[in-house]
Design an enzyme around this catalytic site. Sequence first.
Site, mmCIF file in Angstrom:
data_model
loop_
_atom_site.group_PDB
_atom_site.id
_atom_site.type_symbol
_atom_site.label_atom_id
_atom_site.label_comp_id
_atom_site.label_asym_id
_atom_site.label_seq_id
_atom_site.Cartn_x
_atom_site.Cartn_y
_atom_site.Cartn_z
ATOM 1 N N ARG A 82 35.652 -7.838 -95.867
ATOM 2 C CA ARG A 82 35.647 -7.315 -94.496
ATOM 3 C C ARG A 82 34.404 -7.785 -93.747
ATOM 4 O O ARG A 82 34.454 -8.098 -92.562
ATOM 5 C CB ARG A 82 35.740 -5.782 -94.533
ATOM 6 C CG ARG A 82 36.013 -5.170 -93.169
ATOM 7 C CD ARG A 82 36.367 -3.695 -93.278
ATOM 8 N NE ARG A 82 35.272 -2.894 -93.793
ATOM 9 C CZ ARG A 82 35.368 -1.606 -94.134
ATOM 10 N NH1 ARG A 82 36.535 -0.973 -94.019
ATOM 11 N NH2 ARG A 82 34.328 -0.935 -94.591
ATOM 12 N N LYS A 184 33.630 -4.430 -88.288
ATOM 13 C CA LYS A 184 32.615 -3.389 -88.436
ATOM 14 C C LYS A 184 31.320 -3.895 -87.826
ATOM 15 O O LYS A 184 30.496 -4.508 -88.508
ATOM 16 C CB LYS A 184 32.448 -3.028 -89.922
ATOM 17 C CG LYS A 184 32.071 -1.581 -90.129
ATOM 18 C CD LYS A 184 32.277 -1.145 -91.560
ATOM 19 C CE LYS A 184 31.776 0.273 -91.760
ATOM 20 N NZ LYS A 184 32.644 1.302 -91.195
ATOM 21 N N GLU A 220 42.279 5.715 -83.884
ATOM 22 C CA GLU A 220 41.410 6.280 -84.921
ATOM 23 C C GLU A 220 40.272 7.029 -84.247
ATOM 24 O O GLU A 220 40.246 7.136 -83.023
ATOM 25 C CB GLU A 220 40.881 5.184 -85.854
ATOM 26 C CG GLU A 220 40.002 4.156 -85.168
ATOM 27 C CD GLU A 220 39.295 3.220 -86.154
ATOM 28 O OE1 GLU A 220 38.900 3.664 -87.242
ATOM 29 O OE2 GLU A 220 39.128 2.033 -85.819
HETATM 30 C C1 LIG Z 1 33.710 2.138 -91.511
HETATM 31 C C2 LIG Z 1 34.796 2.626 -90.592
HETATM 32 C C3 LIG Z 1 35.922 3.330 -91.069
HETATM 33 C C4 LIG Z 1 36.079 3.728 -92.516
HETATM 34 O O1 LIG Z 1 36.215 2.634 -93.375
HETATM 35 P P1 LIG Z 1 36.007 2.807 -94.948
HETATM 36 O O2 LIG Z 1 36.107 1.421 -95.468
HETATM 37 O O3 LIG Z 1 37.116 3.675 -95.438
HETATM 38 O O4 LIG Z 1 34.677 3.444 -95.144
HETATM 39 C C5 LIG Z 1 36.892 3.692 -90.163
HETATM 40 N N1 LIG Z 1 36.779 3.405 -88.842
HETATM 41 C C6 LIG Z 1 35.707 2.753 -88.348
HETATM 42 C C7 LIG Z 1 35.637 2.483 -86.896
HETATM 43 C C8 LIG Z 1 34.690 2.350 -89.206
HETATM 44 O O5 LIG Z 1 33.627 1.707 -88.709
#
Ligand SMILES: *Cc1c(COP(=O)(O)O)cnc(C)c1O
Length: 339
Positions: A82, A184, A220
């Site tokens: 990722r 991210k 989300e």
């Molecule tokens: C990091 C993140 C998540 C959660 O991801 P995980 O890999 O499960 O920790 C969900 N939404 C956003 C916007 C994020 O930055």
Amino acid sequence: MSKKDIDWGNLGFGYIKTDKRYVANFKDGAWDEGTLTDDNMITITECAGVLQYAQTVFEGLKAYTTVDGRTVAFRPDLNAKRMADSAARLEMPVFPEERFIDAVKKVVAANVDYVPPYGSGATLYLRPFMFGSSAVIGVKPAQEYQFRLFATPVGPYFKGGAKPLTIRVSDFDRAAPHGTGHIKAGLNYAMSLHAIVTAHAEGYDENLYPDSATRTYVEETGGANIIFIKGNKLMTPKSHTILPSITRRSLEYVAEHYLGMEVEEADIPIAEIGQFDECGLCGTAAVISPVGKIVDHGKEICLPSGMTAMGPKTQKLYDTLTGIQMGTIEAPEGWIVEI
Ligand SMILES: *Cc1c(COP(=O)(O)O)cnc(C)c1O
């Protein structure tokens, strides 16, 4: 070596300087060999790409102690992949995925005294990140970058049981239709701060972002994916603008292969949330936080699972995934990486 004298059960979610962190620098088109260092301070030019144009991406994962005393990390290969995707989207050089996993192992091993004991509920949170470190004044990618990975012990997410959250449908957007919602990057968080501060001031725990194009479908929250349960089915939003949560993808696998649930990714209209039995937010930190109430501009949608505890299916998902992580339930191949 012996564990640090830390009250693991009462640790919060904050930064504590640990002994070692990993640093690698990218210069003249190549990454150097990388090293562990005691130094937690960074000195860069005032004109660094990260400071001027927010050229930075990050990851979050955890290391912890299993029931049989092993120190492990959970699916670091997915974080490595990722981060490579995030870096490419921001025109940053990719830090090789196998080196990412090696850095995870090195940092955990060097800070093993900070890995909380089994049963404490605490974990060693790992924060890999990368940023443009050379001077950039005209808008373009930096020439030089730093990859860094530090560790900080964090306490149990739920102290005294998981209290269901109240979230609101936000009037702010999180991710543009063809933007950066799926990576991210710090930039996605900077612009969410106003939305979360105002949500808290108005008594809500989190913002539920609708899709920015039509504002009709669930996406989300600021830092967690959302899951819904209806009968024996786990449903999650299908969208190119949500962050591909590793926890959510793991829960989907667990639902299907361990719990015999049906799993579906689909467009979920906000207008139809009322049909669901249970709802939760998922991410590395909490695994699942149950949602009890969703407020859509004054209209309250109360999940049947209520405001006192996790719904039964959510609890099963939570128990199974945390069991897999902690070694009390057999893990799928490759999920648990021993340090
Ligand atoms: C990091 C993140 C998540 C959660 O991801 P995980 O890999 O499960 O920790 C969900 N939404 C956003 C916007 C994020 O930055």
